[in-house]
Design a protein around this motif. Structure first.
Motif, short mmCIF file in Angstrom:
data_model
loop_
_atom_site.label_atom_id
_atom_site.label_comp_id
_atom_site.label_asym_id
_atom_site.label_seq_id
_atom_site.Cartn_x
_atom_site.Cartn_y
_atom_site.Cartn_z
N LEU A 44 -71.44 19.69 33.09
CA LEU A 44 -71.01 18.38 32.59
C LEU A 44 -69.93 18.54 31.51
CD1 LEU A 44 -74.46 16.56 32.34
CD2 LEU A 44 -72.69 16.23 34.06
N GLN A 45 -70.08 19.54 30.66
CA GLN A 45 -69.07 19.77 29.64
C GLN A 45 -67.76 20.23 30.27
OE1 GLN A 45 -71.40 22.50 27.39
NE2 GLN A 45 -72.61 20.88 26.42
N ALA A 46 -67.85 21.06 31.31
CA ALA A 46 -66.63 21.47 32.02
C ALA A 46 -65.97 20.25 32.66
CB ALA A 46 -66.96 22.52 33.07
N GLY A 47 -66.79 19.35 33.21
CA GLY A 47 -66.25 18.12 33.80
C GLY A 47 -65.56 17.25 32.77
N CYS A 48 -66.12 17.18 31.57
CA CYS A 48 -65.48 16.42 30.49
C CYS A 48 -64.10 16.96 30.19
CB CYS A 48 -66.33 16.50 29.22
SG CYS A 48 -67.60 15.22 29.13
N LEU A 49 -63.92 18.26 30.37
CA LEU A 49 -62.64 18.90 30.05
C LEU A 49 -61.70 18.91 31.25
CD1 LEU A 49 -64.05 21.87 27.95
CD2 LEU A 49 -63.17 19.68 27.13
N GLY A 50 -62.05 18.14 32.27
CA GLY A 50 -61.15 17.95 33.40
C GLY A 50 -61.33 18.91 34.54
N ASP A 51 -62.43 19.68 34.57
CA ASP A 51 -62.63 20.62 35.68
C ASP A 51 -63.23 19.88 36.87
OD1 ASP A 51 -62.60 23.70 36.22
OD2 ASP A 51 -64.48 22.97 37.06
N PRO A 67 -63.98 20.90 40.12
CA PRO A 67 -65.13 21.48 40.83
C PRO A 67 -66.45 21.29 40.08
CG PRO A 67 -63.28 23.01 40.81
CD PRO A 67 -62.92 21.87 39.91
N ALA A 68 -66.40 21.33 38.74
CA ALA A 68 -67.63 21.13 37.95
C ALA A 68 -68.14 19.70 38.10
CB ALA A 68 -67.36 21.45 36.49
N LEU A 69 -67.23 18.73 38.07
CA LEU A 69 -67.64 17.34 38.28
C LEU A 69 -68.30 17.17 39.64
CD1 LEU A 69 -64.51 15.42 36.89
CD2 LEU A 69 -66.83 15.31 35.96
#
Length: 1039
Positions: free
Chosen positions: A507-514, A516-518
């Motif tokens: 989720l934190q990676a998704g917050c940073l625009g990643d 694949p993580a989202l």
């Protein structure tokens, strides 16, 4: 006011009557002896007497009429009489007024229902003989007239008529079941919801196509038709802008008519931020204006656009935290504009003529023939928007915190030997000697504050990255690192307990625009793997990734809106908007194949033959193929080249080596297939220097050998490089006749663009060619066909959004990035990494790929190494086998497993024999003999098969006979299928049935126990020997 129309003709007549009396009184009427009036009220019966008092000053006619008006605005005369009047004293005439049955009684088996009657009127007047009929009926110009309202009941409060005839028994029974039912009016689309959820827009030529239909109610449709030239409607639109429009105009909501021209209204966003509102009137006439405000970035804004005649008013309300900012613009057009909402279609976002915004579209509602109600005009933020706001606020806070720490980490990494330990004010009090404290450690900065438990690991990773790369580290870099660490942790885990530890990092990676993580977070929340399922959060995370153009997220949302779920209804138009995006990318990806892509293969984990065909560069099968190719075997040369070029059957893509095999097959073996493949890479310059003359030589050689793909490729060369459309069309027609899928796609494009030699533009002919190409498995043909089905052809073909979704879905699923995920899942399966195999297949399954859905269910069923919790296994099987059987080409094994789950009950529902039997039936129709066996097992357990299924499977005769006959028929059909796997169990089932029959007939009980055992043993031995003998004969025939 121009455009105002009387809604009730009878009201208009009454007003005329009152106005006439007023004028006559004012001027003084010279014909005072002319009069007419009613002496009694008319009763509401089929026939009743009306007494009319009348007189006239000269020879005249007295007219009597009964009129009714309908909700459509029409007026009808239901009774009419007239008689002569001679000068003299007043007279009374009794008239029997007979009203039609449909106005007095309820509709029944004989009386037809009528239009809805609003009101009725009775009128009479005196007309002089010889008077002109100036107003059509002479009523308003008559010297004397009168009027009275008819008292009419509503249709369903009227009595039924007692008909003087008898009904047949069947008709009477049918009528008795319906006579007390009051029909409901069909729901009309007075308020058209064009978008009920959020749509992630990538700023490309993709959008949602919507159509509205004419009203089925005549009154509403009449009002709509009258309002075309004087619109009175409103649009409610939510919008969130991430980036300014990169084009002169970006589509927000525009209307395209049946002639493919812009129609009213069309709303665009300019690159300067203002809204461009455009309206159209007569052909060739259009007018537009700009809003006096700009749409801000990073805020949800609500647009209200109201059309009132020639006036357009647009209001924007933006939610900035707890504050509301309102802007408004109004414009009065100098020309009348038209709005026929049933002509053509509306487009939300981008389309054929314009690109969309980069951001999100929220709920969009179109109020037809009405303004926005006061209760809905206030700013009520929809739940989906609130959910996104919560996520964005969380990410905003996390990113600010991370940036602060990255700056501090980089500053400390670039310092000169300063201590890595700091103290805060509280820690300083522990030292009695303040000087000692200052020597030991510097003061803590704000970024060095203790980490929250959820962010501790993320900040540790950020610190390592910052120490390694310094100030050049961006939040996006940390996001990629977090995702990599998450995958590493998952790959080393043996069960699902790791999911809860990894999810915060994702989720934190998704917050940073990643992206694949989202997407992976969305998949985990959707499936409930290792955590509690959360469909709303799963959808939101997929939406965030899809808006950033992540291919698998686009696939996932296309699938989600196609099949729907309990929280998200099926929406083919929205589904197609996502599928069309990934389909176009798939077409482009196939033209520029990269090592990150892999050929999509539908490999089912229960298919041993397909699993054994998988290989790699070090596998014996691959080396054997290389040996065969060296020995001049053209098929082996083709197979190796295909494996290497597309990355098939477990071989890593190696385009350069593949080209060498193409070249060797073309030159050394003179194989037409290799000639074609070699020519194509020479034409495109993939893996080799582009050499068009050399490519044409090999294409012509392959054409001489009658190879259809070479004919198509040579036609493409003549069309693209020589501009020789005649020769190109000849070659494509020739290839099409030989079944080539590319050729009809190219011919369809010629017809669509009006470039076919000697032929005009013909979209219908293009459609037939696209259909042929798609049916032959061509990706671009499927995309073109789906696009035509999505928009339709005016006056030639209606829209078919459901079919458009199916072809766009198929084209999307040929994407090489999906193939890579499938390949990683299969590789993990071969290596025994069950959790990673499950996760990779889960990614593809949640994207709607049927083979992956099957494999997820299969892994859950077998649960190797017990990597899944038992409480999760059955739920997983039920969900993904159920999704498999709903696919276009379901695997028969899935039908069997779904039947087993339904017949045995499961964690979420009770035993359902009827649905289980339906699954087994579908398995038999798919050629799976175990379906017959499973149906027999249901009958043996005492269950009753649905009669409709019995009839459909031609089992009615044994079903009506007895249980033993039904079981015998079922098991015999299983045996007669000649399937090797089914032969032994089905024969054993027959043998078991035979023994039970003997037992029930008291034959076995009369034997001694020894004799019974002997008979059973001999029979079993005989059966097994027979089975083995037949099996051996079968093997001998095969070898």
């Amino acid at each position: 006011m121009e455009g105002f129309k009387w809604s009730c003709p009878l009201l208009r007549l009454m007003v005329h009557h009152i106005a006439f009396l007023t004028v006559s009184t004012y001027l003084g009427d010279t014909h005072t002896s002319d009069s007419v009036r009613f002496l009694n009220q008319l009763e509401e019966v089929e026939s009743s007497s009306l007494r009319v008092l009348y007189s006239c000053s000269e020879a005249s006619l007295v007219h009597l009429e009964a009129l009714v008006s309908f909700d459509t605005g029409d007026t009808s005369t239901v009774f009419s009489r007239r008689w002569s009047c001679h000068p003299g004293s007043s007279r009374i005439r009794t008239v029997v007024v007979t009203l039609p049955d449909w106005l007095v009684y309820q509709a029944d088996w004989k009386i037809q229902s009528s239009k809805w009657v609003l009101n009725g009127m009775l009128r009479a007047w005196v007309s002089w003989r010889g008077d002109g009929d100036l107003d059509g009926d002479g009523y308003t110009s008559a010297p004397a007239h009168t009027i009275a309202l008819l008292s009419l009941r509503e249709p369903f409060s009227r009595p039924f008529k007692q008909h003087q005839e008898c009904l047949s028994w069947g008709m009477e029974m049918l009528w008795d079941t319906h006579k007390h039912k009051i029909p409901q009016c069909p729901q009309e689309q007075e308020v058209a919801v064009l978008l009920s959820t959020l749509y992630g827009s990538t700023g490309e030529r993709f959008g949602i196509v919507r159509t509205v239909q004419p009203f089925s109610n005549d009154a509403l449709e009449t009002v709509r038709l009258k309002a075309i030239a004087y619109p009175w409607c409103a649009f409610s639109i939510w919008i969130f802008l991430i980036h300014p429009c990169r084009q002169p105009l970006c589509g927000v909501l525009h209307h395209i008519d049946s002639q493919k021209n812009y129609a009213s209204p069309s709303l665009f966003l300019r690159n300067s931020g203002e809204l461009h509102i455009q309206l159209h009137g007569e052909p060739g006439e259009s007018s537009a204006f700009l809003s006096q405000f700009k749409v801000p970035l990073g805020q949800w804004c609500h647009l209200n656009m109201e059309l009132e005649g020639w006036v357009v008013r647009i209001t924007m309300t933006c939610a900035d935290g707890e504050h509301r900012v309102v802007h408004s613009s109004q414009h009065v057009f100098g020309v009348a504009f038209h709005l026929d909402d049933t002509d053509g279609y509306f487009v939300i976002g981008g389309g054929e003529f314009t690109k969309s915004i980069e951001g999100y579209y929220g709920p969009i509602v179109y109020y037809r023939n009405k303004k926005i109600p006061e209760s809905e005009s206030e700013l009520n933020i929809p739940p989906h928007i609130k959910l996104m706001d919560e996520w964005q606020q969380y990410c905003h806070n996390f990113e600010i915190d991370l940036k602060t720490r990255l700056s501090g980490y980089a500053q400390r990494a670039g310092g000169s030997g300063e201590s890595d330990v700091c103290v805060n004010a509280y820690s300083q009090w522990l030292f009695t000697d303040k000087a000692q404290a200052q020597v030991m450690a510097p003061w803590c900065e704000a970024w060095e504050a203790p980490n929250s438990p959820q962010r501790r690991q993320a900040f540790l990773i950020a610190e390592k990255v910052a120490n390694k790369y310094g100030r050049s580290v961006s939040p996006a870099t940390v996001g990629r690192a977090l995702y990599s660490v998450s995958l590493h942790k998952l790959s080393r885990a043996e069960d699902t307990r790791v999911i809860r530890r990894v999810l915060p990092l994702l989720l934190q990676a998704g917050c940073l625009g990643d992206k694949p993580a989202l997407f992976l977070s969305s998949v985990l929340y959707s499936s409930g793997l290792g955590l509690e399922a959360n469909p709303e959060r799963a959808w939101l995370l997929a939406l965030l990734a899809a808006q950033q153009d992540w291919r698998l997220a686009l696939l996932r949302l296309g699938h989600l809106h196609h099949v729907g779920d309990e929280n998200m209804p099926s929406d083919p138009d929205l589904s197609y908007a996502y599928y069309s995006n990934i389909a176009k990318q798939t077409s482009a990806d196939r033209q520029s194949f990269t090592p990150q892509q892999t050929f999509v293969e539908s490999i089912y984990l229960n298919n041993e033959e397909a699993l054994k065909s998988q290989t790699n560069e070090n596998h014996d099968l691959f080396h054997w193929l290389k040996l065969q190719a060296r020995n001049g075997e053209a098929t082996a040369e083709q197979t190796i080249a295909r494996m290497l070029f597309w990355g098939q059957q477990g071989v890593s893509p190696d385009i350069q080596t593949a080209v060498k095999h193409y070249e060797r097959g073309a030159i050394r073996l003179e194989d037409p297939v290799s000639m074609y493949d070699y020519a194509v890479v020479l034409l495109t310059g993939q893996g080799v220097n582009q050499d068009i003359p050399k490519a044409i030589i090999y294409l012509k050689k392959a054409v001489e050998r009658g190879f259809p793909p070479a004919m198509n490729a040579l036609g493409w060369y003549y069309e693209t490089h020589e501009r020789d459309f005649v020769r190109a069309a000849e070659l494509w027609e020739q290839a099409d006749a030989l079944g080539n899928p590319d050729a009809p796609m190219n011919l369809g494009a010629l017809y669509s663009q009006g470039m076919y030699p000697g032929r005009p533009v013909d979209q219908l002919m293009a459609y037939h060619y696209y259909l042929r190409s798609a049916e032959r498995g061509h990706v671009d043909g499927a995309i073109a066909l789906a696009e035509m089905w999505n928009r339709g052809l005016p006056n030639q073909m209606r829209r078919l959004p459901e079919q458009a979704v199916l072809y766009a879905k198929w084209a999307s699923e040929q994407n090489g990035y999906l193939g890579t995920v499938l390949r990683k899942g299969l590789d993990a399966y071969f290596k025994g990494k069950w959790l990673m195999a499950y996760i990779y297949y889960l990614m593809a399954a949640e994207s709607g790929f049927a083979a992956a859905q099957f494999n997820v269910a299969y892994l859950c069923e077998h649960n190797p190494g017990d990597f899944l919790m038992q409480a999760f296994v059955k739920q997983c099987m039920l969900r993904y086998y159920n999704l498999t059987v709903q696919s276009q080409h379901p695997d028969a094994y899935a039908f069997i497993k779904m039947g087993d789950l339904l017949s045995g009950g499961n964690v979420t529902s009770k035993k359902d024999v009827a649905k289980a039997a339906e699954m087994y039936k579908l398995a038999t129709f798919s050629g799976e003999p175990q379906g017959w066996y499973s149906l027999g097992r249901l009958v043996q357990e005492g269950e009753t098969l649905p009669l409709s299924l019995v009839v459909e499977m031609n089992l009615l005769q044994p079903y009506l006979s007895n249980k033993q006959d039904l079981l015998t028929t079922l098991y015999h059909r299983c045996v007669d299928s000649n399937a090797t796997d089914a032969y032994v169990p089905c024969n054993l089932a027959l043998f078991n049935l035979y023994l039970h029959t003997l037992w029930e007939n008291n034959i076995v009980t009369k034997m001694s126990s020894t004799a019974a055992v002997a008979v059973g043993t001999i029979a079993m031995a005989f059966l097994i020997s027979k089975l083995l003998r037949r099996h051996a004969v079968g093997i001998g025939q095969v070898t």
